[in-house]
Scaffold this active site. Structure first.
Site, mmCIF file in Angstrom:
data_model
loop_
_atom_site.group_PDB
_atom_site.id
_atom_site.type_symbol
_atom_site.label_atom_id
_atom_site.label_comp_id
_atom_site.label_asym_id
_atom_site.label_seq_id
_atom_site.Cartn_x
_atom_site.Cartn_y
_atom_site.Cartn_z
ATOM 1 N N GLU A 50 5.619 -9.108 -10.618
ATOM 2 C CA GLU A 50 4.266 -8.891 -10.113
ATOM 3 C C GLU A 50 3.836 -10.083 -9.261
ATOM 4 O O GLU A 50 4.504 -11.118 -9.225
ATOM 5 C CB GLU A 50 3.271 -8.700 -11.266
ATOM 6 C CG GLU A 50 2.919 -7.239 -11.552
ATOM 7 C CD GLU A 50 1.977 -6.638 -10.522
ATOM 8 O OE1 GLU A 50 1.708 -7.294 -9.490
ATOM 9 O OE2 GLU A 50 1.512 -5.507 -10.740
ATOM 10 N N ASP A 74 -2.230 -0.346 -6.309
ATOM 11 C CA ASP A 74 -1.863 -1.455 -7.195
ATOM 12 C C ASP A 74 -1.788 -2.717 -6.351
ATOM 13 O O ASP A 74 -2.681 -3.002 -5.569
ATOM 14 C CB ASP A 74 -0.542 -1.101 -7.889
ATOM 15 C CG ASP A 74 -0.297 -1.861 -9.171
ATOM 16 O OD1 ASP A 74 -0.759 -3.003 -9.289
ATOM 17 O OD2 ASP A 74 0.401 -1.327 -10.067
ATOM 18 N N ASN A 120 -7.471 -4.629 -8.914
ATOM 19 C CA ASN A 120 -6.059 -4.990 -8.930
ATOM 20 C C ASN A 120 -5.743 -5.847 -7.712
ATOM 21 O O ASN A 120 -6.377 -6.876 -7.502
ATOM 22 C CB ASN A 120 -5.213 -3.705 -8.998
ATOM 23 C CG ASN A 120 -3.915 -3.896 -9.743
ATOM 24 O OD1 ASN A 120 -3.301 -4.944 -9.679
ATOM 25 N ND2 ASN A 120 -3.501 -2.870 -10.463
ATOM 26 N N ASP A 162 -7.625 -1.879 -22.750
ATOM 27 C CA ASP A 162 -6.264 -2.164 -23.208
ATOM 28 C C ASP A 162 -5.323 -1.062 -22.714
ATOM 29 O O ASP A 162 -5.137 -0.041 -23.375
ATOM 30 C CB ASP A 162 -6.228 -2.274 -24.730
ATOM 31 C CG ASP A 162 -4.894 -2.812 -25.237
ATOM 32 O OD1 ASP A 162 -3.918 -2.806 -24.464
ATOM 33 O OD2 ASP A 162 -4.838 -3.229 -26.402
#
Length: 298
Positions: free
Chosen positions: A17, A210, A150, A118
């Site tokens: 990431e 994302d 994000n 979560d």
């Protein structure tokens, strides 16, 4: 457009990431190897920093310090040029879930998102905020009611954040003091679904932006958190290009870099689910060449 050649830069990751191009190298976080790695253009990998709390977003301050999101303990770490590591900010009070991606402006102000819920236990999605951390480590909530903020890019005095669970890219104007205003939809890629349980929302998202980056024409390359092909998005939300990946892989973040800015790096894995990724080494870094080079920050 014709099919592009995909090249493998690195194999054997758990879940990559936060890709960045900085000082002639690629920089990435690997969640479950608990490290920040730098790789040269030939894929030689160096462990730069171990992060027990699981690293994510990366960025640099004007003095060369590296800022690293530590997801599980909701902190922003600062690695000074001499290698000294300190806690730059503790954002626990502002987090509804894991601390997540981040971008850092030319003044050293960090804009940091969090999950809001979560995700890894499939809790019900909830809105959350975006936090600005100033160079002195003070934290300020600058936006709220974001659905999984994000990947984030800066285009001059505009900040654009991917709202993964809303199918859109949302823009703000940045004031001189770093405050955000003039909220607007930069691009609605897929219809926003009605809030509900994750079982109700996830199958209907369509496209879940994302990790992302901007090019010099003001378009945004965005990974699809659902595992679909990463896409080039025009202002307004139209998909103008996409990059199919090999079967069994999805891309969850991307970044433009390389010496001419035309190399698109993809962080790819079979899925994003912690239980499937933490004990495996199936993540890869892929690259391809695109026509329009990098723009904006990071």
């Amino acid at each position: 457009m014709g099919a592009r050649e995909l090249r493998t830069l690195c194999e054997g990751g758990s879940y990559f990431e936060g890709p960045r191009w900085h000082d002639g190298r690629w920089w990435v976080s690997d969640f479950y190897r608990h490290g920040v790695f730098a790789l040269d253009p030939d894929g030689r990998e160096e462990l730069v920093l171990e992060v027990a709390g699981q690293p994510s977003g990366l960025g640099w301050m004007p003095d060369g310090s590296l800022l690293v999101v530590s997801m599980l303990d909701h902190t922003l770490l600062r690695r000074a040029p001499d290698g000294t590591v300190t806690v730059h900010a503790d954002l626990t009070e502002h987090c509804g879930g894991h601390l997540n991606d981040m971008t850092v402006d030319e003044l050293g102000r960090a804009y940091v998102g969090n999950f809001g819920f979560d995700l890894m236990t499939f809790a019900d999605p909830a809105g959350t905020g975006l936090v600005r951390v100033d160079p002195d480590g003070s934290a300020h909530v600058v936006a709220d009611d974001l659905w999984f903020p994000n990947g984030t890019v800066l285009d001059g005095d505009t900040l654009i954040v991917a709202e993964t669970f809303a199918g859109r890219l949302t823009a703000f104007s940045i004031a001189a003091d770093g405050a955000l205003g003039d909220r607007r939809v930069w691009g609605q890629i897929a219809p926003t679904v009605t809030p509900g349980t994750i079982e109700e929302m996830l199958p209907n998202l369509g496209f879940a932006p994302d990790g992302c980056c901007m090019d010099a024409e003001g378009h945004i390359w965005a990974a699809d958190g659902l595992g679909g092909p990463p896409c080039r998005i025009a202002p307004g939300g139209e998909i103008v290009d996409e990059l199919p990946l090999p079967d069994g892989l999805g891309a969850f973040a991307c970044m433009l870099g390389g010496e001419d800015g035309r190399t698109l790096l993809l962080c790819a894995a079979p899925d994003f689910i912690e239980a499937n990724r933490k004990d495996t080494r199936e993540a890869v870094l892929l690259t391809t060449t695109v026509d329009v080079p990098h723009g904006g920050r990071p």
